[in-house]
Design an enzyme around this catalytic site. Structure first.
Site, mmCIF file in Angstrom:
data_model
loop_
_atom_site.group_PDB
_atom_site.id
_atom_site.type_symbol
_atom_site.label_atom_id
_atom_site.label_comp_id
_atom_site.label_asym_id
_atom_site.label_seq_id
_atom_site.Cartn_x
_atom_site.Cartn_y
_atom_site.Cartn_z
ATOM 1 N N LYS A 161 0.816 -1.192 0.000
ATOM 2 C CA LYS A 161 0.000 0.000 0.000
ATOM 3 C C LYS A 161 0.862 1.259 0.000
ATOM 4 O O LYS A 161 0.392 2.346 -0.278
ATOM 5 C CB LYS A 161 -0.853 0.031 1.283
ATOM 6 C CG LYS A 161 -1.757 -1.149 1.478
ATOM 7 C CD LYS A 161 -2.378 -1.048 2.911
ATOM 8 C CE LYS A 161 -3.093 -2.313 3.276
ATOM 9 N NZ LYS A 161 -3.488 -2.313 4.698
ATOM 10 N N GLU A 192 7.720 2.522 -5.977
ATOM 11 C CA GLU A 192 7.840 2.025 -4.597
ATOM 12 C C GLU A 192 7.946 3.179 -3.611
ATOM 13 O O GLU A 192 8.329 4.294 -3.976
ATOM 14 C CB GLU A 192 9.098 1.159 -4.481
ATOM 15 C CG GLU A 192 8.887 -0.308 -4.145
ATOM 16 C CD GLU A 192 8.143 -0.621 -2.853
ATOM 17 O OE1 GLU A 192 7.336 0.191 -2.349
ATOM 18 O OE2 GLU A 192 8.359 -1.718 -2.339
ATOM 19 N N ASP A 193 7.628 2.886 -2.370
ATOM 20 C CA ASP A 193 7.761 3.888 -1.316
ATOM 21 C C ASP A 193 9.196 3.977 -0.801
ATOM 22 O O ASP A 193 9.766 5.052 -0.693
ATOM 23 C CB ASP A 193 6.786 3.609 -0.159
ATOM 24 C CG ASP A 193 6.865 2.177 0.384
ATOM 25 O OD1 ASP A 193 7.629 1.361 -0.156
ATOM 26 O OD2 ASP A 193 6.156 1.891 1.364
ATOM 27 N N ASP A 240 14.784 -0.790 1.109
ATOM 28 C CA ASP A 240 15.527 -0.990 2.343
ATOM 29 C C ASP A 240 16.581 -2.069 2.045
ATOM 30 O O ASP A 240 17.602 -1.776 1.430
ATOM 31 C CB ASP A 240 14.488 -1.410 3.387
ATOM 32 C CG ASP A 240 15.022 -1.495 4.797
ATOM 33 O OD1 ASP A 240 15.975 -0.776 5.098
ATOM 34 O OD2 ASP A 240 14.487 -2.277 5.599
ATOM 35 N N LYS A 284 17.166 3.621 1.332
ATOM 36 C CA LYS A 284 18.045 3.464 2.511
ATOM 37 C C LYS A 284 19.235 2.638 2.071
ATOM 38 O O LYS A 284 19.275 1.433 2.329
ATOM 39 C CB LYS A 284 17.306 2.668 3.591
ATOM 40 C CG LYS A 284 16.507 3.459 4.570
ATOM 41 C CD LYS A 284 16.031 2.508 5.670
ATOM 42 C CE LYS A 284 14.823 3.038 6.364
ATOM 43 N NZ LYS A 284 14.232 2.016 7.279
ATOM 44 N N PHE A 311 13.810 4.102 10.987
ATOM 45 C CA PHE A 311 12.478 3.735 10.509
ATOM 46 C C PHE A 311 11.652 5.008 10.320
ATOM 47 O O PHE A 311 11.474 5.787 11.243
ATOM 48 C CB PHE A 311 11.788 2.784 11.481
ATOM 49 C CG PHE A 311 10.637 2.084 10.849
ATOM 50 C CD1 PHE A 311 10.844 0.976 10.039
ATOM 51 C CD2 PHE A 311 9.338 2.555 11.008
ATOM 52 C CE1 PHE A 311 9.786 0.335 9.414
ATOM 53 C CE2 PHE A 311 8.269 1.919 10.391
ATOM 54 C CZ PHE A 311 8.496 0.813 9.592
ATOM 55 N N VAL A 312 11.186 5.221 9.100
ATOM 56 C CA VAL A 312 10.463 6.454 8.787
ATOM 57 C C VAL A 312 8.998 6.161 8.458
ATOM 58 O O VAL A 312 8.656 5.055 8.033
ATOM 59 C CB VAL A 312 11.128 7.214 7.617
ATOM 60 C CG1 VAL A 312 12.522 7.670 8.000
ATOM 61 C CG2 VAL A 312 11.183 6.362 6.350
ATOM 62 N N ASP A 355 4.046 3.329 6.572
ATOM 63 C CA ASP A 355 3.341 3.098 7.826
ATOM 64 C C ASP A 355 4.246 2.561 8.923
ATOM 65 O O ASP A 355 5.331 2.034 8.664
ATOM 66 C CB ASP A 355 2.240 2.056 7.607
ATOM 67 C CG ASP A 355 2.819 0.650 7.394
ATOM 68 O OD1 ASP A 355 3.641 0.492 6.469
ATOM 69 O OD2 ASP A 355 2.471 -0.269 8.163
ATOM 70 N N ARG A 386 0.286 6.607 7.491
ATOM 71 C CA ARG A 386 0.442 6.719 6.036
ATOM 72 C C ARG A 386 -0.038 8.075 5.522
ATOM 73 O O ARG A 386 0.413 8.550 4.487
ATOM 74 C CB ARG A 386 -0.382 5.635 5.329
ATOM 75 C CG ARG A 386 0.095 4.214 5.566
ATOM 76 C CD ARG A 386 -0.643 3.266 4.627
ATOM 77 N NE ARG A 386 -0.522 1.872 5.006
ATOM 78 C CZ ARG A 386 0.500 1.082 4.679
ATOM 79 N NH1 ARG A 386 1.504 1.561 3.978
ATOM 80 N NH2 ARG A 386 0.523 -0.184 5.058
HETATM 81 P P1 IMP Z 1 12.987 -4.399 1.657
HETATM 82 O O1 IMP Z 1 12.550 -5.707 1.054
HETATM 83 O O2 IMP Z 1 13.848 -4.616 2.874
HETATM 84 O O3 IMP Z 1 13.637 -3.458 0.668
HETATM 85 O O4 IMP Z 1 11.675 -3.745 2.277
HETATM 86 C C1 IMP Z 1 10.952 -2.807 1.619
HETATM 87 C C2 IMP Z 1 9.617 -2.628 2.277
HETATM 88 O O5 IMP Z 1 9.741 -2.580 3.705
HETATM 89 C C3 IMP Z 1 9.034 -1.283 1.899
HETATM 90 O O6 IMP Z 1 8.225 -1.386 0.745
HETATM 91 C C4 IMP Z 1 8.255 -0.904 3.122
HETATM 92 O O7 IMP Z 1 6.955 -1.437 3.064
HETATM 93 C C5 IMP Z 1 8.987 -1.538 4.263
HETATM 94 N N1 IMP Z 1 9.904 -0.575 4.909
HETATM 95 C C6 IMP Z 1 11.250 -0.591 4.894
HETATM 96 N N2 IMP Z 1 11.770 0.427 5.593
HETATM 97 C C7 IMP Z 1 10.711 1.126 6.063
HETATM 98 C C8 IMP Z 1 10.599 2.332 6.868
HETATM 99 O O8 IMP Z 1 11.565 2.984 7.293
HETATM 100 N N3 IMP Z 1 9.334 2.741 7.132
HETATM 101 C C9 IMP Z 1 8.218 2.081 6.695
HETATM 102 N N4 IMP Z 1 8.283 0.970 5.941
HETATM 103 C C10 IMP Z 1 9.516 0.495 5.646
HETATM 104 MG MG MG Z 2 5.938 -1.292 0.929
#
Ligand code: IMP
Ligand code: MG
Length: 178
Positions: free
Chosen positions: A42, A98-99, A102, A130, A151-152, A158, A164
């Site tokens: 979302k 994407e938002d 990470d 990040k 964590f943002v 969210d 959100r």
């Molecule tokens: P990744 O697979 O570790 O890159 O995770 C990405 C997903 O984790 C993002 O699409 C977010 O939904 C969630 N996420 C990662 N870091 C944050 C954060 O700082 N705040 C909120 N959601 C996060």
């Molecule tokens: Mg996400």
């Protein structure tokens, strides 16, 4: 909600001008191409709705929901598709919106999955990155901002499904994350 905020990292104005800048670049790069925006639910909903209005081209939009197993603040890399695209992407230029990226595990999985469906191209546009936390090799075509390893929330992101709707990117007070 504001009482839960420790610090605003990126204000609404700064976000909006970056989105306009990204939209202009995408408009240039995808001119004459069959563009499909794939919004990852979302978190990317707010970003994609702003971004698509800054892209001055005909385009389609579709949505995917994926869950990566893990705790509230860390993804595990094991990804499950909760909602797939409604349309075929063969021959299309896919831009995943994407938002935040990470570890990159969720997106690595998604890119490979979409590439296997025969699109012309698959690229990534994320509002936040990040880089300190990246564990998978991922090429990101468009990035809004790099953020520190904290964590943002806000602008679609969210914590436990809340925050959100904040119009800015922020860090919550320590006690909220307990
Ligand atoms: P990744 O697979 O570790 O890159 O995770 C990405 C997903 O984790 C993002 O699409 C977010 O939904 C969630 N996420 C990662 N870091 C944050 C954060 O700082 N705040 C909120 N959601 C996060
Ligand atoms: Mg996400």
């Amino acid at each position: 909600m504001n009482k839960d905020i420790r610090e605003i990292l990126i204000t609404e104005d700064v976000l909006q001008s970056k989105v306009a800048e990204l939209g202009a670049k995408i408009t240039e790069d995808y001119n004459g191409k069959d563009l499909l925006l794939v919004c990852v639910l979302k978190g990317a909903v707010i970003f994609v709705s702003d971004l698509m209005r800054k892209i001055d081209l005909p385009l389609d939009i579709d949505f995917m929901a994926i869950s990566s197993y893990g705790s509230n603040t860390q993804s595990s890399g094991v990804v499950r598709i909760l909602k797939d695209l409604n349309t075929a992407i063969e021959g299309k230029h896919v831009l995943i919106v994407e938002d935040i990226i990470d570890s990159g595990l969720t997106l690595s999985y998604l890119v490979e999955n979409l590439k296997s469906r025969g699109p012309e191209s698959v690229e990534i546009c994320t509002i936040l990155d990040k880089p300190d936390r990246r564990t998978s090799d991922l090429e990101i075509k468009y990035t809004g901002f790099q953020v520190p390893d904290e964590f943002v929330v806000g602008y679609g992101l969210d914590y436990a499904e809340k925050y959100r709707n904040l119009p800015y990117i922020a860090i919550l007070k320590e006690e909220i994350y307990q």
